[in-house]
Design an enzyme around this catalytic site. Sequence first.
Site, PDB file in Angstrom:
ATOM      1  CG  HIS A 110      -2.161   0.820   1.021  1.00 60.77           C
ATOM      2  ND1 HIS A 110      -3.188   0.442   0.188  1.00 60.77           N
ATOM      3  CD2 HIS A 110      -2.539   2.017   1.530  1.00 60.77           C
ATOM      4  CE1 HIS A 110      -4.135   1.359   0.207  1.00 60.77           C
ATOM      5  NE2 HIS A 110      -3.761   2.321   0.998  1.00 60.77           N
ATOM      6  CG  ASP A 177      -8.039   7.012   8.423  1.00 54.12           C
ATOM      7  OD1 ASP A 177      -8.481   6.990   9.582  1.00 54.12           O
ATOM      8  OD2 ASP A 177      -7.529   8.025   7.910  1.00 54.12           O
ATOM      9  CD  GLU A 293      -8.783  10.465  10.489  1.00 55.36           C
ATOM     10  OE1 GLU A 293      -9.206  10.784   9.348  1.00 55.36           O
ATOM     11  OE2 GLU A 293      -8.176   9.395  10.708  1.00 55.36           O
TER      12      GLU A 293
END
Length: 527
Positions: A110, A177, A293
């Site tokens: 990723h 997340d 956030e």
Amino acid sequence: GHGPWQSLNRSALGRDGQIFSWNVKQVEALFVASSITSTMLAISVPPELTDNLHTDSGAIKLASIDYGRIIKEKPFAVLYPSSLDDIRTLINLSYSSSFPYTIAAKGQAHSTWGQAQANKGVVVQMSSLNSFRNGTGILISGDRSSGFYADVGGEQLWIDVLNATLARGLSPVSWTDYLYLTIGGTLSNAGISGQTYRKGPQITNVLELDVLTGKGEFVTCTSQKDTELFYAVLGGLGQFGIITRARIVLEPAKERVKWLRILYSDFSSFSTDQETLISTTGPSHKVMPDYLEGQLLMSQSPLDFYPQSQHQKITSLINQYGIVYLIEVATYYDNKNEDKRVKQMLKSLKGFVHGFVFEKDVTYLEFLNRVHDEEIVLRKKGLWDIPHPWLNIFIPRSRITDFDNGALRNILLKRNFTSSTVLVYPLLRSKWDERMSAVIPDEEDVFYVVGFLDASADDWETFDNRNKDILQFCVNGGIKFKQYLGHHATKEEWINHFGSKWNTFQQSKARFDPKMILSPGQRIFNN
């Protein structure tokens, strides 16, 4: 291309007396080594690796790309390990060679700038260990008095850890997340999300590690045993060892989540209220959210979270101010008294636009796995496997308003990058451990995460150039930022990134990976 390795019919004697096989007909029999002009030197491959070492085009292609889809570097081979000993054998083979090859452990890849790649080296596909674990990749232990924890293989995904622990009424305390990432991958960086201000990054919630070093040594380390390796590996960008197991802190899990988005028309009120919510002192302390956030809403931002009936009202607000800032908070709960806590939390805030507070009530699993729902939509649209020129930076609190004016408004908005997904939220220095390799801005107690999470099928360079302009704005303005999940072009830039930690980082490299075998894609020592 991935069957048994056949012996070659010619060999040559090296200067040190070691036998090397020359590249003649069967290129597949050439295991990565070094290049002398156009000739690839080979070394003997142990029988136990022959079936698991692949050089076919399919394996090479998969190992040559990552989520960023910008950097594409081909390894010479890909190892699909059937045991941890396979990886150790691979490392030992390189470490003992006069011509060591590089090795990169690949989880979900990723990364966005080729960090999990190994040009002309060997990529280890860590997910292959799942069959070796045979269901033992996640083991839960402990009790209420001493605390719960999970022993998790480095190749395991956080979503699988969540599902396994929820079955026992437990959960890790700190998250990213997106959950379809490996334990070894996030712990090699830091692992941050909206829980970080309260629980610390994922790396500060680890009790013990099993690490396979660049010298082929298996080491179990903790904050009390083999501490140098323990602190070096956490946030160490894969430079010192491959994480094969981590002992993760668990806590009792809640069942449901109140999930709110609160809209602001100006940055000052937005940042002030964020800092109010994360404050560990004062009246708001008792109603601190479990997650916090922040994001930007601009003219092309999706409005899926909000009721359809409110879209026009939100769009009008965006058109009026150009950028609307939103605080995203969540509180976890088991009972029906959570509405009172939410009301108290909202009462502590001073600057949001009244009438623009939006709430959902979801399960704990639905909330933590929220990004996966977006992934499904993007995959259907063909917008997942495209270039992602991301930029993530930490900005000191004292300069965040300057950053809003100079970068968010004068670069992002002025140049019409209004489709960008931009995160902005504060973290606390006190929740990080300075002994670990992860780097944050110096001195200030509060710093902000700013993430520019763009995707572009055909024009990623435009976004990358914008990101470079944002970084240059910071340099010109004397903003002492730090990149997170970043990449640097030169060793000097890496030295500047690590700052006072560089000497320790370099010494740990010399001790645990002296031949600079591991994680070459970071381009720290292999640039």
